[in-house]
Enzyme design. Structure first.
Site, mmCIF file in Angstrom:
data_model
loop_
_atom_site.group_PDB
_atom_site.id
_atom_site.type_symbol
_atom_site.label_atom_id
_atom_site.label_comp_id
_atom_site.label_asym_id
_atom_site.label_seq_id
_atom_site.Cartn_x
_atom_site.Cartn_y
_atom_site.Cartn_z
ATOM 1 N N GLY A 218 -4.519 -2.488 4.854
ATOM 2 C CA GLY A 218 -5.096 -1.223 4.424
ATOM 3 C C GLY A 218 -5.035 -1.138 2.915
ATOM 4 O O GLY A 218 -4.149 -1.732 2.294
ATOM 5 N N GLN B 7 -5.031 2.980 -5.039
ATOM 6 C CA GLN B 7 -4.386 1.700 -5.325
ATOM 7 C C GLN B 7 -5.242 0.773 -6.173
ATOM 8 O O GLN B 7 -4.758 -0.254 -6.639
ATOM 9 C CB GLN B 7 -4.010 0.996 -4.017
ATOM 10 C CG GLN B 7 -2.940 1.729 -3.233
ATOM 11 C CD GLN B 7 -2.613 0.991 -1.963
ATOM 12 O OE1 GLN B 7 -3.255 1.200 -0.945
ATOM 13 N NE2 GLN B 7 -1.628 0.111 -2.029
ATOM 14 N N CYS C 32 3.786 -2.139 0.948
ATOM 15 C CA CYS C 32 2.667 -1.569 0.201
ATOM 16 C C CYS C 32 2.167 -2.585 -0.815
ATOM 17 O O CYS C 32 2.974 -3.216 -1.502
ATOM 18 C CB CYS C 32 3.144 -0.296 -0.499
ATOM 19 S SG CYS C 32 1.890 0.526 -1.472
ATOM 20 N N LEU C 33 0.843 -2.720 -0.920
ATOM 21 C CA LEU C 33 0.279 -3.666 -1.887
ATOM 22 C C LEU C 33 0.571 -3.244 -3.327
ATOM 23 O O LEU C 33 0.498 -4.075 -4.235
ATOM 24 C CB LEU C 33 -1.235 -3.810 -1.671
ATOM 25 C CG LEU C 33 -1.648 -4.414 -0.324
ATOM 26 C CD1 LEU C 33 -3.158 -4.560 -0.260
ATOM 27 C CD2 LEU C 33 -0.953 -5.739 -0.067
ATOM 28 N N HIS D 6 -0.277 6.060 6.420
ATOM 29 C CA HIS D 6 0.176 5.450 5.165
ATOM 30 C C HIS D 6 -0.897 5.568 4.084
ATOM 31 O O HIS D 6 -0.617 5.976 2.957
ATOM 32 C CB HIS D 6 0.524 3.978 5.428
ATOM 33 C CG HIS D 6 0.965 3.211 4.231
ATOM 34 N ND1 HIS D 6 2.272 2.807 4.039
ATOM 35 C CD2 HIS D 6 0.283 2.749 3.159
ATOM 36 C CE1 HIS D 6 2.354 2.129 2.896
ATOM 37 N NE2 HIS D 6 1.158 2.080 2.349
ATOM 38 N N GLU D 7 -2.141 5.219 4.441
ATOM 39 C CA GLU D 7 -3.220 5.245 3.452
ATOM 40 C C GLU D 7 -3.623 6.677 3.090
ATOM 41 O O GLU D 7 -3.949 6.954 1.930
ATOM 42 C CB GLU D 7 -4.430 4.447 3.950
ATOM 43 C CG GLU D 7 -4.158 2.987 4.267
ATOM 44 C CD GLU D 7 -3.531 2.185 3.135
ATOM 45 O OE1 GLU D 7 -3.687 2.550 1.954
ATOM 46 O OE2 GLU D 7 -2.860 1.177 3.436
ATOM 47 N N HIS E 23 -1.345 7.863 0.507
ATOM 48 C CA HIS E 23 -1.751 7.384 -0.828
ATOM 49 C C HIS E 23 -2.750 8.356 -1.465
ATOM 50 O O HIS E 23 -2.651 8.666 -2.652
ATOM 51 C CB HIS E 23 -2.395 6.002 -0.755
ATOM 52 C CG HIS E 23 -1.438 4.886 -0.874
ATOM 53 N ND1 HIS E 23 -0.550 4.729 -1.927
ATOM 54 C CD2 HIS E 23 -1.207 3.819 -0.057
ATOM 55 C CE1 HIS E 23 0.168 3.648 -1.764
ATOM 56 N NE2 HIS E 23 -0.207 3.062 -0.628
#
Length: 194
Positions: free
Chosen positions: A45, A50, A92-93, A134-135, A138
């Protein structure tokens, strides 16, 4: 300018994204680029925050592999009717190689628009429910560790601090834009899409 995944504590990661009001060819190109970045970084994701974009949009593919699984685009997602509770490890990226246990509702309802401007709604559970939560976090400026217990945060505090130190040192040598430059870029994107 090509998109890149920004790392914590980049200011856009804490920014509350604005709803998307317009989908055009440029936005479709951004979405395609986000999928490529997600695959390159071995994620499942990726939220617009991000990649330093202040718009309510994220992409996901649970397979994490280009050409496999289903590519999903969520524009202006809304989560409702949470049910149950489960704890799983998340990463997380924007904080590569940092993981921790996060409690989230086991089941949720979501409503979002796709790239064709069509509303899609679904009741979901499992990994997809976790990714959507999660996204969406963000997009509200919330990092996964904000949802962790204090004792679990202690275990990754050093790793998080390393990202803070790296960000500051890169900014000190001109390798990162200033807060003002970041805010100006956000305003340009908001004027175009929001």
């Amino acid at each position: 300018m090509p998109l890149e995944v920004v790392h914590y504590p980049h200011p856009t990661l804490r920014y509350q994204s604005k709803p998307v009001k317009r989908v055009d060819a440029d936005l479709r190109k951004i979405v395609a680029e986000m999928f490529e970045l997600m695959y390159e970084n071995r994620g499942i994701g990726l939220a617009a925050n991000q990649v330093d974009l202040p718009i309510r949009l994220f992409v996901a593919n649970l397979s994490g592999t280009k050409g496999e699984g289903e590519e999903l685009v969520f524009i202006n997602p809304v989560i409702s009717r949470p049910k149950g509770n489960e704890e799983e490890e998340e990463g997380c990226l924007s904080l590569p190689q940092v993981f921790g246990p996060v409690k989230r509702p086991a089941e949720i309802q979501f409503d979002a628009y796709n790239l064709q401007g069509e509303l899609f709604s679904q009741r979901i559970d499992g990994m997809l429910a976790r990714v959507v939560q999660h996204e969406t976090d963000h997009l509200d400026g919330i990092m996964f560790f904000d949802r962790m217990q204090p004792s679990a945060i202690q275990e990754i505090a050093y790793d998080i601090e390393e990202f803070v130190i790296d960000f500051k040192s890169r900014r000190d040598v001109g390798g990162m834009p200033t807060d003002e430059e970041i805010a100006e870029r956000r305003q340009q994107y908001e004027a175009t899409y929001c």
